[in-house]
Design a protein around this motif. Structure first.
Motif, PDB file in Angstrom:
ATOM      1  N   ALA A 110     -19.020 -22.571 -23.997  1.00  0.00           N
ATOM      2  CA  ALA A 110     -20.287 -21.962 -24.425  1.00  0.00           C
ATOM      3  C   ALA A 110     -20.270 -21.672 -25.920  1.00  0.00           C
ATOM      4  O   ALA A 110     -21.264 -21.893 -26.623  1.00  0.00           O
ATOM      5  CB  ALA A 110     -20.559 -20.695 -23.627  1.00  0.00           C
ATOM      6  N   TRP A 111     -19.138 -21.175 -26.427  1.00  0.00           N
ATOM      7  CA  TRP A 111     -19.037 -20.899 -27.859  1.00  0.00           C
ATOM      8  C   TRP A 111     -19.150 -22.184 -28.664  1.00  0.00           C
ATOM      9  O   TRP A 111     -19.735 -22.215 -29.738  1.00  0.00           O
ATOM     10  CB  TRP A 111     -17.726 -20.183 -28.172  1.00  0.00           C
ATOM     11  CG  TRP A 111     -17.491 -19.948 -29.622  1.00  0.00           C
ATOM     12  CD1 TRP A 111     -16.502 -20.478 -30.402  1.00  0.00           C
ATOM     13  CD2 TRP A 111     -18.266 -19.121 -30.507  1.00  0.00           C
ATOM     14  NE1 TRP A 111     -16.610 -20.038 -31.696  1.00  0.00           N
ATOM     15  CE2 TRP A 111     -17.683 -19.200 -31.789  1.00  0.00           C
ATOM     16  CE3 TRP A 111     -19.401 -18.334 -30.332  1.00  0.00           C
ATOM     17  CZ2 TRP A 111     -18.190 -18.513 -32.888  1.00  0.00           C
ATOM     18  CZ3 TRP A 111     -19.911 -17.647 -31.432  1.00  0.00           C
ATOM     19  CH2 TRP A 111     -19.310 -17.740 -32.694  1.00  0.00           C
ATOM     20  N   GLY A 112     -18.622 -23.268 -28.124  1.00  0.00           N
ATOM     21  CA  GLY A 112     -18.670 -24.537 -28.837  1.00  0.00           C
ATOM     22  C   GLY A 112     -20.081 -25.036 -29.092  1.00  0.00           C
ATOM     23  O   GLY A 112     -20.328 -25.724 -30.094  1.00  0.00           O
ATOM     24  N   ILE A 113     -21.006 -24.710 -28.197  1.00  0.00           N
ATOM     25  CA  ILE A 113     -22.389 -25.160 -28.404  1.00  0.00           C
ATOM     26  C   ILE A 113     -23.320 -24.004 -28.788  1.00  0.00           C
ATOM     27  O   ILE A 113     -24.534 -24.188 -28.849  1.00  0.00           O
ATOM     28  CB  ILE A 113     -22.946 -25.881 -27.161  1.00  0.00           C
ATOM     29  CG1 ILE A 113     -23.014 -24.935 -25.947  1.00  0.00           C
ATOM     30  CG2 ILE A 113     -22.135 -27.121 -26.844  1.00  0.00           C
ATOM     31  CD1 ILE A 113     -23.817 -25.506 -24.796  1.00  0.00           C
ATOM     32  N   ALA A 114     -22.730 -22.837 -29.079  1.00  0.00           N
ATOM     33  CA  ALA A 114     -23.555 -21.685 -29.435  1.00  0.00           C
ATOM     34  C   ALA A 114     -24.509 -21.959 -30.604  1.00  0.00           C
ATOM     35  O   ALA A 114     -25.678 -21.544 -30.554  1.00  0.00           O
ATOM     36  CB  ALA A 114     -22.676 -20.470 -29.740  1.00  0.00           C
ATOM     37  N   PRO A 115     -24.084 -22.663 -31.667  1.00  0.00           N
ATOM     38  CA  PRO A 115     -25.036 -22.942 -32.760  1.00  0.00           C
ATOM     39  C   PRO A 115     -26.249 -23.736 -32.284  1.00  0.00           C
ATOM     40  O   PRO A 115     -27.376 -23.487 -32.729  1.00  0.00           O
ATOM     41  CB  PRO A 115     -24.201 -23.733 -33.765  1.00  0.00           C
ATOM     42  CG  PRO A 115     -22.791 -23.309 -33.509  1.00  0.00           C
ATOM     43  CD  PRO A 115     -22.714 -23.124 -32.030  1.00  0.00           C
ATOM     44  N   LYS A 116     -26.033 -24.691 -31.381  1.00  0.00           N
ATOM     45  CA  LYS A 116     -27.158 -25.475 -30.880  1.00  0.00           C
ATOM     46  C   LYS A 116     -28.035 -24.645 -29.934  1.00  0.00           C
ATOM     47  O   LYS A 116     -29.268 -24.777 -29.941  1.00  0.00           O
ATOM     48  CB  LYS A 116     -26.656 -26.749 -30.201  1.00  0.00           C
ATOM     49  CG  LYS A 116     -26.250 -27.832 -31.210  1.00  0.00           C
ATOM     50  CD  LYS A 116     -25.907 -29.133 -30.546  1.00  0.00           C
ATOM     51  CE  LYS A 116     -25.963 -30.310 -31.523  1.00  0.00           C
ATOM     52  NZ  LYS A 116     -25.247 -30.143 -32.764  1.00  0.00           N
ATOM     53  N   ILE A 117     -27.413 -23.802 -29.118  1.00  0.00           N
ATOM     54  CA  ILE A 117     -28.215 -22.903 -28.276  1.00  0.00           C
ATOM     55  C   ILE A 117     -29.107 -22.035 -29.153  1.00  0.00           C
ATOM     56  O   ILE A 117     -30.294 -21.848 -28.873  1.00  0.00           O
ATOM     57  CB  ILE A 117     -27.303 -22.017 -27.399  1.00  0.00           C
ATOM     58  CG1 ILE A 117     -26.483 -22.868 -26.420  1.00  0.00           C
ATOM     59  CG2 ILE A 117     -28.145 -21.001 -26.618  1.00  0.00           C
ATOM     60  CD1 ILE A 117     -25.463 -22.064 -25.620  1.00  0.00           C
ATOM     61  N   LYS A 118     -28.536 -21.509 -30.240  1.00  0.00           N
ATOM     62  CA  LYS A 118     -29.303 -20.643 -31.138  1.00  0.00           C
ATOM     63  C   LYS A 118     -30.426 -21.410 -31.829  1.00  0.00           C
ATOM     64  O   LYS A 118     -31.537 -20.879 -32.006  1.00  0.00           O
ATOM     65  CB  LYS A 118     -28.385 -20.000 -32.173  1.00  0.00           C
ATOM     66  CG  LYS A 118     -29.081 -18.891 -32.991  1.00  0.00           C
ATOM     67  CD  LYS A 118     -28.099 -18.158 -33.879  1.00  0.00           C
ATOM     68  CE  LYS A 118     -28.758 -16.936 -34.515  1.00  0.00           C
ATOM     69  NZ  LYS A 118     -29.955 -17.248 -35.299  1.00  0.00           N
ATOM     70  N   GLN A 119     -30.170 -22.661 -32.235  1.00  0.00           N
ATOM     71  CA  GLN A 119     -31.229 -23.462 -32.855  1.00  0.00           C
ATOM     72  C   GLN A 119     -32.463 -23.535 -31.955  1.00  0.00           C
ATOM     73  O   GLN A 119     -33.597 -23.381 -32.428  1.00  0.00           O
ATOM     74  CB  GLN A 119     -30.724 -24.884 -33.116  1.00  0.00           C
ATOM     75  CG  GLN A 119     -29.854 -25.053 -34.335  1.00  0.00           C
ATOM     76  CD  GLN A 119     -29.498 -26.515 -34.551  1.00  0.00           C
ATOM     77  OE1 GLN A 119     -30.275 -27.413 -34.239  1.00  0.00           O
ATOM     78  NE2 GLN A 119     -28.303 -26.755 -35.074  1.00  0.00           N
TER      79      GLN A 119
END
Length: 227
Positions: A110-119
């Motif tokens: 989940a942390w690995g894709i957190a920037p994309k989730i936030k986008q």
């Protein structure tokens, strides 16, 4: 009129597009937040492989998708982060915030894709969800495979082959796109985006289903997974 499926990749976001009337397909890399803000005029709907609708606790759709897929494919559906965790600067901080809000730490996936989730979370609205919705590729492949999960991990040669076999039936050009894909797009990224596009076509035809009833987060966003 276009329908599309989107998956995150090293290059940004890969989009697998289908022109509905001619049934021709194409692939490109886009800035997804811009897509969501401006919505291309010919885009009917888009399925996105990213958590949408972030709760301060477990999401019913994540639990339902894991149960539907069984093991080992169910492990690809990891608990989504709560919204405050997305503002953290480090994994340790994000996991601590997530534990405070949800009683659970945050997975490395989940942390690995957190920037994309936030986008996506920063720009999507409940109005967008009339045409932009969450998918999970493994659930899409499960549906494509007559409600049977994939036998192999998508990163393996066997896994790519079984997913490509299913997608060829609906998108005959998919192998050509796979061979000629732009730099920064993994084979699994493109196949996942194509599976999401298949669900978008089902949505366009009013055939899409979801894994469970909708929940709503504090922003009014619906949290569920379509296939």
């Amino acid at each position: 009129m276009l329908v599309a499926g989107v998956d995150g990749c090293r290059a940004g976001w890969v989009v697998f597009k289908l022109e509905v009337s001619s049934f021709t397909t194409s692939v490109e890399v886009v800035n997804l937040p811009t897509w969501l803000r401006e919505r291309p005029p010919d885009l009917a709907c888009v399925g996105i492989d990213i958590p949408i609708g972030l709760l301060e606790g477990p999401r019913a759709c994540d639990r339902a998708a894991r149960k539907l897929l069984g093991q080992p494919r169910g492990s690809s559906v990891f608990p989504s982060p709560c919204r405050p965790a997305l503002r953290a600067q480090t994994y340790a901080e994000a996991s601590s915030i997530n534990r405070q809000k949800t009683t659970r730490g945050l997975s490395q996936q989940a942390w690995g894709i957190a920037p994309k989730i936030k986008q996506v979370d920063d720009v999507i609205t409940s109005e967008c969800q009339c045409w932009a919705f969450e998918v999970h590729p493994e659930v899409c492949f499960w549906a494509l495979n007559q409600h049977r999960p994939m036998a192999h991990n998508k990163k393996t040669k066997e896994g790519a082959a079984e997913r490509l076999f299913l997608l060829r039936r609906v998108f005959p050009q998919v192998e050509t796109h796979l061979v000629n894909r732009p730099r920064g797009i993994g084979a699994d990224d493109l196949l996942d985006a194509a599976a999401a596009a298949w669900t978008a076509l089902r949505w366009y035809r009013n055939e899409a289903e979801c894994v469970c009833t909708l929940e709503h987060d504090e922003k009014g966003l619906a949290a569920t997974i379509y296939y």
